[in-house]
Design a protein around this motif. Sequence first.
Motif, PDB file in Angstrom:
ATOM      1  N   ASN A 196       0.850  -1.186   0.000  1.00  0.00           N
ATOM      2  CA  ASN A 196       0.000   0.000   0.000  1.00  0.00           C
ATOM      3  C   ASN A 196       0.892   1.243   0.000  1.00  0.00           C
ATOM      4  O   ASN A 196       1.996   1.231   0.554  1.00  0.00           O
ATOM      5  CB  ASN A 196      -0.952   0.017   1.187  1.00  0.00           C
TER       6      ASN A 196
ATOM      7  N   ILE B 136      -3.530   5.852  -0.546  1.00  0.00           N
ATOM      8  CA  ILE B 136      -3.781   6.348  -1.897  1.00  0.00           C
ATOM      9  C   ILE B 136      -3.642   5.241  -2.950  1.00  0.00           C
ATOM     10  O   ILE B 136      -4.042   5.433  -4.101  1.00  0.00           O
ATOM     11  CB  ILE B 136      -2.834   7.522  -2.251  1.00  0.00           C
ATOM     12  N   GLU B 137      -3.096   4.097  -2.555  1.00  0.00           N
ATOM     13  CA  GLU B 137      -2.973   3.001  -3.518  1.00  0.00           C
ATOM     14  C   GLU B 137      -2.760   1.692  -2.765  1.00  0.00           C
ATOM     15  O   GLU B 137      -2.048   1.651  -1.756  1.00  0.00           O
ATOM     16  CB  GLU B 137      -1.791   3.248  -4.467  1.00  0.00           C
TER      17      GLU B 137
ATOM     18  N   ASN C 165      -2.489  -2.832  -3.630  1.00  0.00           N
ATOM     19  CA  ASN C 165      -2.502  -3.859  -4.669  1.00  0.00           C
ATOM     20  C   ASN C 165      -3.536  -4.938  -4.330  1.00  0.00           C
ATOM     21  O   ASN C 165      -4.188  -4.902  -3.281  1.00  0.00           O
ATOM     22  CB  ASN C 165      -1.114  -4.451  -4.879  1.00  0.00           C
TER      23      ASN C 165
ATOM     24  N   ALA D 274     -10.909  -2.041  -2.958  1.00  0.00           N
ATOM     25  CA  ALA D 274     -10.061  -0.848  -3.039  1.00  0.00           C
ATOM     26  C   ALA D 274     -10.868   0.411  -2.702  1.00  0.00           C
ATOM     27  O   ALA D 274     -10.374   1.322  -2.031  1.00  0.00           O
ATOM     28  CB  ALA D 274      -9.437  -0.746  -4.425  1.00  0.00           C
TER      29      ALA D 274
ATOM     30  N   LEU E  19      -9.370   3.289  -0.015  1.00  0.00           N
ATOM     31  CA  LEU E  19      -8.706   4.467  -0.555  1.00  0.00           C
ATOM     32  C   LEU E  19      -9.242   5.735   0.101  1.00  0.00           C
ATOM     33  O   LEU E  19     -10.452   5.927   0.228  1.00  0.00           O
ATOM     34  CB  LEU E  19      -8.880   4.538  -2.076  1.00  0.00           C
TER      35      LEU E  19
END
Length: 552
Positions: free
Chosen positions: A90, A99-100, A102, A113, A117
Amino acid sequence: MAQHSYLSVTVLALLALLGLYAASLAFGVVGLPSGSVISGLWATTGLLVGSGAVLVLTRQQDRRGQRLLQQYGKELNFGRQAINAHTIVNVSERTGEIIEVNENFTRLFGYSADEVLGHELSFIYENGEEDPVFQEMMSCSLAGTGWTGEQRLRTKDGAAVYTQCTMMPLFDEDGQHSRNITLRTDVTASRRAEADHYLTVVLEELKDEVFIYDTDEHVITYMNAAARRRTGWEDGARGGRRIDEAISDIDPGVFAEHIAPLTNGRDSIVRLECRDDAHALEVATQRITAPGGKPLYVSVIRDITERRAVEKAKLDMVSTVSHELRAPLTSIKGSLRMLQSGALGTFEGRANTVIEIAARNSERLLLVLNDILDLDKIRAKQMDFTRESMTLGPLLQSAIDMNSGYGEEHGVRFRLDDPTSDARIMGNADRLMQVLTNLMSNAAKFSPQDGEVRVGLRDQGDVWQIFVRDSGPGIAESDRPRVFDTFAQLKPADGRPRSGTGLGLAICKSIVERHEGEIDFVSQIGHGTEFRVDLPKAAGPERNLTLERLAS
């Protein structure tokens, strides 16, 4: 191939040098007339050859560079794929907002997700923002430093997972810390394997027998060394055996009743005493949930033969002494009552006070002796347990009336909840009154001044439940195994001692069990205790039953 490429580069380099040399001759560097035709040809030829060689050399180097860049790109892509395949990733702001992530992140923690997020990373920690590990990581993040260590986290459904974690800061073009990338490896399986191994080692060393079995068929899945020694079942001989087979003298139906309170969630742990050949056994059973969510039962079987032998010897001795003391004590009590009545003259002042104290203490001592003799009678099956159809409402009201004086002595009121009018059982009124008197006197002793003891009934399906609830200091859970033992003197939670023989609850338990019932309690330290007596509802027409006849 590498040698061929090296030769090509060398030839091109020589051609470039030759071209430059020809150009230098043309411009008089080497002494030829600069304006001659030859010099022009030399110049033209030199420039063409040199330029062509340099161009060819440059293009060849570009192609090599492109190949190197492509190879490097492939390696980077492979590394990225390897990380995504085996690592939970992350990316978050330095303040913790995600912000991201996998796919491994969403797969492990069970969130999509979109659900994570923009949210702070604290939601995967057991104690949220207050979690010490999360706070430590955030301190490192705000300081622009990395963090490495093992973490215990939680998934969306509340399951615990263990990860090896590394957080690294990322910096922008100006050298400012802007983000963090966190890489995790799931080590839950290895940690559970270590925990299982440690637990197995501990269980194997226990002197008590431990059985783990499924909740449906009661088929044993684990036995520790003590259990295997007594039963003679090694791992190969255990296959398919049920827990009730581990105790030779127990009926499957009896064991099913033993664990019924666990099945319906009424109790968290249940106990049963039984025998196996010449051994007296205590079976304590608890329901647990395995890591995969599967419910299991755990039974711990303890050999209490020696403890029961010690108790029997103690009771035998006390019973003998009690029989010897009862006759003279009864005579002393009668004499004191005669003095109090004034039949032998009047006493005033200090003499009258002394006589009253002596009479009260003789009464108390006689009650103790009667308890001991009652317990001896129950054990010897000499106490009358003839049962008949009866309703519990009037019995509870009589118990309130009979014990109200004792309650007043302790500054406590007994209150009867509205009893159910048709609460009918097959019971012995005298023996059940003895149970209620013991429970109510204990509740009065442990209640605070101006306190209230509630007595009432509940309909629990197949049984009527009598309850006696006080607002005293409560009973510690660690004392539960000894509450109904003979001569048990538990330390009150508030530290204030109360008088008693430690026999009352043991007598209650024996009487209730002779009524095919159960007695138990729930307690909360500082908020009181509620004792519960479950008695089977009466079925069919009125009839007289003698438990001793049924047991024979």
